[in-house]
Enzyme design. Structure first.
Site, PDB file in Angstrom:
ATOM      1  N   ASP A 161       0.844  -1.202   0.000  1.00  0.00           N
ATOM      2  CA  ASP A 161       0.000   0.000   0.000  1.00  0.00           C
ATOM      3  C   ASP A 161       0.880   1.254   0.000  1.00  0.00           C
ATOM      4  O   ASP A 161       0.603   2.217  -0.706  1.00  0.00           O
ATOM      5  CB  ASP A 161      -0.920  -0.007   1.226  1.00  0.00           C
ATOM      6  CG  ASP A 161      -1.741  -1.285   1.298  1.00  0.00           C
ATOM      7  OD1 ASP A 161      -2.638  -1.458   0.470  1.00  0.00           O
ATOM      8  OD2 ASP A 161      -1.456  -2.125   2.168  1.00  0.00           O
ATOM      9  N   HIS A 189      -4.435  -3.896   6.118  1.00  0.00           N
ATOM     10  CA  HIS A 189      -4.261  -4.069   4.661  1.00  0.00           C
ATOM     11  C   HIS A 189      -5.626  -4.431   4.080  1.00  0.00           C
ATOM     12  O   HIS A 189      -5.969  -5.602   3.922  1.00  0.00           O
ATOM     13  CB  HIS A 189      -3.217  -5.148   4.349  1.00  0.00           C
ATOM     14  CG  HIS A 189      -3.198  -5.485   2.884  1.00  0.00           C
ATOM     15  ND1 HIS A 189      -2.809  -4.591   1.919  1.00  0.00           N
ATOM     16  CD2 HIS A 189      -3.564  -6.600   2.218  1.00  0.00           C
ATOM     17  CE1 HIS A 189      -2.928  -5.140   0.730  1.00  0.00           C
ATOM     18  NE2 HIS A 189      -3.397  -6.363   0.874  1.00  0.00           N
TER      19      HIS A 189
END
Ligand code: NAX
Length: 326
Positions: A161, A189
């Site tokens: 990310d 996540h």
């Protein structure tokens, strides 16, 4: 000629898509250093063993000088034996008919068994990165089942990310990714994660000056949070090479240090920034001397705080859903 003793590196799901990209980066020295020999200990489930055999044949055919031995097995205690670093990648991928709670239920039990095996046979100093989803909660399950290993040695990956956020900023500003520093991820996540631009710099200038708030809180956030889905739509398969690359970045920085840079690591909260103790949450971190340290005292604005709260609620819900596995 290398002089260091080899370290033992275990990878689960080694015959999968991420494994296929990850193993070559580890073997080439990108992760643990160009002078650090490795013994690869690769775990698969029985239906994956034939594919694993093929992967091992190709690894041998790559003739990496740093690879001292390769073990392929479907026994977790063999794979984790005296392991210094473990990549928990193997798990069931989410299919169209599954929501997040189905994924938690399907994959949780894998991490009970693997946590117990790590507890029984891994090095007491082992560094564990969990990639298999839902990775934050899977790391929590593995840690809970490995009571003799300190919880902080179990981490989960939000570096992909972070790297996606860096990529978006670099593209927008028209600079190489190396010019973007210190953007980091809060939380889970999942599409609730928050890429925080408040400490980030682009070519040495504050990202909050380079980009307007509307882009940062709109298109940027939306692109980063839905990137996994966009990759599946475009490629017809989930992120694999970029996930492997992020796993290497995460473990390399933990092993070799982050050179003062802020990086994202999901680890069991000790109450930092008001995040309840125990849930595996991504924080701004620095790595030095083999240790990950949460960067404390950063200013959290109202927008970021709302995002942190959303991620806390999601992760408390996931923890509740797997309470029988902890
Ligand atoms: P693949 O389905 O290609 O490979 C998974 C491999 O794991 C298979 O070979 C399978 O046989 C093996 N496996 C399944 N259960 C196992 C077990 N109990 N022990 C050992 N091996 C086992 O998936 P791949 O694309 O490699 O993705 C792996 C995992 O990474 C998935 O859970 C996926 O959701 C997750 N991801 C996590 C990301 C992150 O940023 N944290 C991003 C990429 C990826 O989506």
């Amino acid at each position: 000629m290398t002089t260091q003793a080899p370290i033992r590196v275990a990878v689960t799901g080694a015959a999968g898509n991420i494994g296929y990209a990850l193993l070559w980066r580890i073997a080439s020295g990108d992760c643990f250093g160009s002078n650090q020999p490795v013994i690869l200990q690769l775990l698969e489930i029985p239906p994956g063993m034939q594919r694993l055999e093929g992967v091992i044949m190709e690894l041998r055919d790559s003739a990496f000088p740093l690879v001292h031995d390769i073990v392929g097995t479907d026994n977790a205690e063999v794979a984790f034996n005296e392991a210094d670093a473990i990549f928990l990648v193997g798990s069931r991928p989410r299919t169209k008919d599954m929501d997040r709670s189905d994924l938690v239920a399907a994959n949780g039990p894998i991490f009970v068994g693997q946590g117990k095996a790590i507890d029984a046979v891994a090095s007491r100093k082992v560094k564990v990165i969990t990639v298999g989803n839902p990775c934050n909660t899977n790391a929590l399950i593995a840690s809970a089942n490995a009571p003799s290993i300190p919880p902080q040695q179990f981490t989960a990956m939000t570096r992909l990310d972070q790297n996606r956020a860096v990529g978006q900023m670099a593209e927008r500003a028209g600079v190489p990714a190396s010019e973007v520093q210190d953007v980091f991820i809060w939380g889970n996540h999942a599409n609730t994660m928050y890429p925080d631009p408040s400490m980030a710099t682009v070519g040495g200038q504050s990202a909050t000056e380079v980009f307007d708030e509307e882009w940062l809180q709109g298109e940027f956030l939306n692109t980063v949070s839905t990137r996994g889905k966009a990759i599946i739509m475009a490629r017809g398969a989930s992120s694999a090479a970029s996930a492997a690359s992020a796993a290497v970045d995460h473990m390399r920085d933990w092993w070799q240090g982050s050179a003062g840079r802020i990086v994202s690591v999901a680890l069991p909260s000790e109450g930092w920034y008001g995040v309840p103790e125990g849930i595996v949450f991504s924080f701004p971190c620095r790595c030095e001397g083999g240790e990950v340290t949460v960067v404390e005292g950063l200013t959290v604005d109202t927008f970021a705080q709302a995002k942190i709260d959303e991620n806390v609620a999601a992760l408390l819900g996931e923890r509740e859903a797997v309470s029988d596995l902890l």
